[in-house]
Scaffold this active site. Structure first.
Site, short mmCIF file in Angstrom:
data_model
loop_
_atom_site.label_atom_id
_atom_site.label_comp_id
_atom_site.label_asym_id
_atom_site.label_seq_id
_atom_site.Cartn_x
_atom_site.Cartn_y
_atom_site.Cartn_z
N ASP A 256 13.73 6.72 -10.68
CA ASP A 256 13.42 6.48 -9.26
C ASP A 256 14.05 5.17 -8.82
O ASP A 256 13.45 4.37 -8.11
CB ASP A 256 11.90 6.45 -9.06
CG ASP A 256 11.49 6.48 -7.58
OD1 ASP A 256 12.31 6.91 -6.75
OD2 ASP A 256 10.37 6.05 -7.26
N ASN B 133 13.10 -0.18 -5.41
CA ASN B 133 12.47 -0.51 -6.69
C ASN B 133 13.23 -1.58 -7.47
O ASN B 133 13.15 -1.65 -8.69
CB ASN B 133 12.27 0.76 -7.51
CG ASN B 133 11.10 1.57 -6.98
OD1 ASN B 133 10.16 1.01 -6.41
ND2 ASN B 133 11.16 2.88 -7.13
N THR C 25 0.87 -1.16 0.00
CA THR C 25 0.00 0.00 0.00
C THR C 25 0.91 1.22 0.00
O THR C 25 1.41 1.63 1.04
CB THR C 25 -0.89 -0.01 1.27
OG1 THR C 25 -1.50 -1.29 1.36
CG2 THR C 25 -1.96 1.04 1.20
N GLY C 26 1.18 1.72 -1.17
CA GLY C 26 2.13 2.84 -1.29
C GLY C 26 1.44 4.18 -1.21
O GLY C 26 0.24 4.28 -0.93
N LYS C 27 2.22 5.21 -1.47
CA LYS C 27 1.71 6.56 -1.39
C LYS C 27 0.65 6.80 -2.46
O LYS C 27 -0.37 7.43 -2.22
CB LYS C 27 2.88 7.54 -1.58
CG LYS C 27 2.77 8.79 -0.74
CD LYS C 27 4.11 9.50 -0.66
CE LYS C 27 4.51 9.99 -1.98
NZ LYS C 27 5.64 10.17 -2.60
N GLU C 28 0.95 6.31 -3.65
CA GLU C 28 0.06 6.61 -4.77
C GLU C 28 -0.69 5.41 -5.33
O GLU C 28 -1.68 5.57 -6.01
CB GLU C 28 0.88 7.22 -5.92
CG GLU C 28 1.48 8.53 -5.56
CD GLU C 28 2.34 9.06 -6.69
OE1 GLU C 28 1.94 10.07 -7.27
OE2 GLU C 28 3.37 8.45 -6.99
N ALA C 29 -0.14 4.24 -5.09
CA ALA C 29 -0.74 3.05 -5.69
C ALA C 29 -0.75 1.89 -4.71
O ALA C 29 0.05 1.84 -3.78
CB ALA C 29 0.06 2.66 -6.93
N ASP D 169 8.60 -0.32 -10.99
CA ASP D 169 8.16 1.05 -10.68
C ASP D 169 8.78 2.08 -11.62
O ASP D 169 9.43 3.03 -11.19
CB ASP D 169 8.53 1.36 -9.21
CG ASP D 169 7.64 2.43 -8.61
OD1 ASP D 169 6.72 2.89 -9.29
OD2 ASP D 169 7.90 2.82 -7.45
N1 ADP Z 1 5.29 -7.16 -10.59
C1 ADP Z 1 5.34 -7.27 -9.27
N2 ADP Z 1 5.41 -8.49 -8.68
C2 ADP Z 1 5.45 -8.61 -7.33
N3 ADP Z 1 5.43 -7.58 -6.47
C3 ADP Z 1 5.37 -6.33 -6.99
C4 ADP Z 1 5.32 -6.12 -8.40
N4 ADP Z 1 5.26 -4.78 -8.64
C5 ADP Z 1 5.27 -4.19 -7.43
N5 ADP Z 1 5.33 -5.12 -6.43
C6 ADP Z 1 5.35 -4.85 -4.97
O1 ADP Z 1 4.65 -3.66 -4.70
C7 ADP Z 1 5.52 -2.68 -4.14
C8 ADP Z 1 5.17 -1.31 -4.69
O2 ADP Z 1 5.26 -1.31 -6.10
P1 ADP Z 1 5.85 -0.08 -6.88
O3 ADP Z 1 5.65 -0.32 -8.33
O4 ADP Z 1 7.24 0.18 -6.41
O5 ADP Z 1 4.86 1.10 -6.44
P2 ADP Z 1 5.06 2.38 -5.51
O6 ADP Z 1 4.81 3.52 -6.45
O7 ADP Z 1 4.02 2.25 -4.47
O8 ADP Z 1 6.46 2.40 -4.97
C9 ADP Z 1 6.91 -3.16 -4.51
O9 ADP Z 1 7.87 -2.72 -3.59
C10 ADP Z 1 6.76 -4.66 -4.46
O10 ADP Z 1 6.83 -5.12 -3.14
MG MG Z 2 8.25 1.76 -5.63
#
Ligand code: ADP
Ligand code: MG
Length: 258
Positions: A193, A198, A60-64, A210
């Protein structure tokens, strides 16, 4: 209750009763992520077979929010859902303007997010074609991106490098540099980023994620972002005891012979 909420709730109920969503726990997460359009989009993706079921949230990130999904063939997929309410539109505008692939002049938040998700999809595609290890993109629709699931067969998601136990940091760094080099020289992209947050570690291999803010290397701020990415990676590997300077990493990425 206003009509917007009750409508979202109807779709949510429908998805729960059809077992598209696993549990009420997801519904709780759902109520803050899933507005009506998101739910409609999710429902469309479900009908098209991309997401047969949505399991728990990985992040559960800041934006997604990122969820584990299961497609119609029982394969795990990663489902990244951008929240319209908390996204950083200023950042999105800055990164989208100046990218010749996205000549959009909009201040409409939803349109911006859709372009942003589309950008992440296309960056992943371009990186993948250049041989960079990234999750393969599957589909992007509105604020939802479905991509290859990075994890094990049981459905446990791979951990970010930051939270992984790295056995051989030198070897990992070489692989990361190789990916950065392919991204820059073959895909012509700068991540923007990049850090140990990431990069996921799957079977000792780095997987770069990301990449929504990733831009073509002719973008006016690409150079600055490349240097920032290199600085981050240098610092992250220094923490693991690897002695390398940003300058050395840079010269490996921008190999003038290639
Ligand atoms: N394709 C994927 N497979 C498995 N886990 C993923 C994948 N993409 C993202 N995640 C998980 O979700 C988290 C957040 O994804 P990310 O794309 O970095 O979004 P944010 O913008 O929230 O940083 C990652 O740190 C990872 O733990
Ligand atoms: Mg990220």
């Amino acid at each position: 209750m206003d009509s917007k909420i009750s409508k979202a709730d109807d779709i949510l109920q429908k998805m729960l009763s059809e077992k598209r969503l696993k549990s009420v726990e997801d519904k709780r997460v759902g109520s803050e992520v899933f507005d009506t359009i998101t739910l409609k989009t999710l429902y469309k993706l479900a009908n098209d077979g991309y997401i047969h079921r949505l399991n728990g949230a990985i992040s559960t990130g800041k934006e997604a929010n990122v969820f584990t999904g299961i497609d119609k063939n029982d394969n795990f997929v990663a489902v990244k859902i951008y929240r319209v309410t908390t996204s950083d539109f200023k950042k999105m505008q800055t990164y989208i303007q100046g990218d010749p692939r996205f000549r959009i002049r909009t201040t409409n938040k939803r349109q911006l997010i859709n372009a942003w998700v589309n950008k992440e999809f296309r960056n992943l595609q371009r990186a993948d074609e250049a041989g960079v290890k990234v999750p393969k993109p599957i589909v992007a629709k509105n604020n939802i991106l479905v991509m290859e699931y990075i994890g094990d067969e049981e459905g446990d998601a791979a951990l970010p490098m930051r939270h992984s136990d790295i056995k051989n940091p030198e070897e990992l760094l070489n692989k990361v540099i190789n990916n950065m080099k392919l991204l820059y020289t073959k895909a012509g992209l700068v991540h923007g980023d990049l850090s140990s947050y990431n990069i996921l570690i799957q079977d000792n291999e780095p997987v770069i994620i990301d990449i929504s803010q990733g831009m073509t290397k002719d973008h006016p701020i690409a150079e600055e972002l490349l240097n920032r990415d290199i600085e981050n990676i240098t610092k992250d590997f220094k923490k693991l005891g690897v002695k390398i300077s940003a300058k050395e990493i840079r010269s490996e990425i921008i190999d003038l012979k290639s």
